[in-house]
Scaffold this motif. Structure first.
Motif, mmCIF file in Angstrom:
data_model
loop_
_atom_site.group_PDB
_atom_site.id
_atom_site.type_symbol
_atom_site.label_atom_id
_atom_site.label_comp_id
_atom_site.label_asym_id
_atom_site.label_seq_id
_atom_site.Cartn_x
_atom_site.Cartn_y
_atom_site.Cartn_z
ATOM 1 N N UNK A 40 -9.665 8.042 -1.186
ATOM 2 C CA UNK A 40 -9.955 8.514 -2.540
ATOM 3 C C UNK A 40 -8.794 9.308 -3.104
ATOM 4 N N UNK A 41 -8.627 9.204 -4.418
ATOM 5 C CA UNK A 41 -7.694 10.084 -5.121
ATOM 6 C C UNK A 41 -8.384 11.423 -5.346
ATOM 7 N N UNK A 42 -7.579 12.474 -5.472
ATOM 8 C CA UNK A 42 -8.091 13.815 -5.729
ATOM 9 C C UNK A 42 -7.458 14.300 -7.025
ATOM 10 N N UNK A 43 -8.281 14.601 -8.044
ATOM 11 C CA UNK A 43 -9.732 14.514 -8.082
ATOM 12 C C UNK A 43 -10.204 13.063 -7.979
ATOM 13 N N UNK A 44 -11.494 12.879 -7.798
ATOM 14 C CA UNK A 44 -12.062 11.555 -7.544
ATOM 15 C C UNK A 44 -12.106 10.717 -8.822
ATOM 16 N N UNK A 45 -10.965 10.130 -9.132
ATOM 17 C CA UNK A 45 -10.835 9.268 -10.311
ATOM 18 C C UNK A 45 -10.498 7.841 -9.914
ATOM 19 N N UNK A 46 -10.456 7.573 -8.599
ATOM 20 C CA UNK A 46 -10.107 6.253 -8.094
ATOM 21 C C UNK A 46 -9.685 6.345 -6.651
ATOM 22 N N UNK A 47 -8.826 5.418 -6.241
ATOM 23 C CA UNK A 47 -8.389 5.386 -4.857
ATOM 24 C C UNK A 47 -6.989 4.836 -4.731
ATOM 25 N N UNK A 48 -6.494 4.816 -3.490
ATOM 26 C CA UNK A 48 -5.172 4.294 -3.175
ATOM 27 C C UNK A 48 -5.289 3.441 -1.920
ATOM 28 N N UNK A 49 -4.598 2.315 -1.907
ATOM 29 C CA UNK A 49 -4.554 1.420 -0.750
ATOM 30 C C UNK A 49 -3.096 1.122 -0.447
ATOM 31 N N UNK A 50 -2.712 1.196 0.830
ATOM 32 C CA UNK A 50 -1.419 0.704 1.292
ATOM 33 C C UNK A 50 -1.670 -0.611 2.007
ATOM 34 N N UNK A 51 -0.940 -1.644 1.629
ATOM 35 C CA UNK A 51 -1.139 -2.971 2.211
ATOM 36 C C UNK A 51 0.216 -3.562 2.584
ATOM 37 N N UNK A 52 0.216 -4.379 3.615
ATOM 38 C CA UNK A 52 1.454 -5.022 4.035
ATOM 39 C C UNK A 52 1.174 -6.299 4.797
ATOM 40 N N UNK A 53 2.239 -7.076 5.001
ATOM 41 C CA UNK A 53 2.117 -8.297 5.771
ATOM 42 C C UNK A 53 1.456 -9.437 5.020
ATOM 43 N N UNK A 54 1.544 -9.407 3.690
ATOM 44 C CA UNK A 54 0.955 -10.466 2.882
ATOM 45 C C UNK A 54 1.762 -10.617 1.603
ATOM 46 N N UNK A 55 1.578 -11.732 0.945
ATOM 47 C CA UNK A 55 2.278 -11.979 -0.315
ATOM 48 C C UNK A 55 1.551 -11.295 -1.469
ATOM 49 N N UNK A 56 2.252 -11.172 -2.581
ATOM 50 C CA UNK A 56 1.631 -10.615 -3.787
ATOM 51 C C UNK A 56 0.446 -11.473 -4.219
ATOM 52 N N UNK A 57 0.576 -12.778 -4.075
ATOM 53 C CA UNK A 57 -0.516 -13.684 -4.460
ATOM 54 C C UNK A 57 -1.737 -13.488 -3.571
ATOM 55 N N UNK A 58 -1.511 -13.333 -2.263
ATOM 56 C CA UNK A 58 -2.631 -13.113 -1.344
ATOM 57 C C UNK A 58 -3.294 -11.768 -1.628
#
Length: 95
Positions: A40-58
């Protein structure tokens, strides 16, 4: 690698109604090995994800399956970057 920033577009009561389905979706992405961290983001206005090992399309295909997106509860900003340095213990993040 990608940083995905979610911003809620609905009140938290609606977000909370879909939260368990969103968590199940997150679990599938972790099981596939493409999500590295999320929260979660602080304040709770959304979230954050770190992703890797995949294409932008995937990544986009996967994000389209997120219940928060399907229900119109959040919008997504995706930034791709190449990690050139990482702290000890986080070498996996390097491209």
């Amino acid at each position: 690698m990608f940083v995905v920033v979610l911003t809620y577009r609905a009140d938290l009561a609606r977000v909370d109604e879909a939260l368990q389905d969103h968590i199940a979706w997150l679990d599938r992405q972790y099981a596939d090995g493409v999500f590295i961290a999320s929260g979660r983001r602080v304040p709770r206005v959304g979230g954050v994800i770190l992703a890797g090992g995949l294409s932008a399309e995937d990544l986009e295909r996967r994000l389209a399956e997120d219940p928060f997106r399907r229900l119109g509860l959040a919008e997504y900003a995706v930034t791709e970057f190449v990690a050139s340095r990482a702290a000890a213990g986080f070498e996996r993040l390097l491209s």
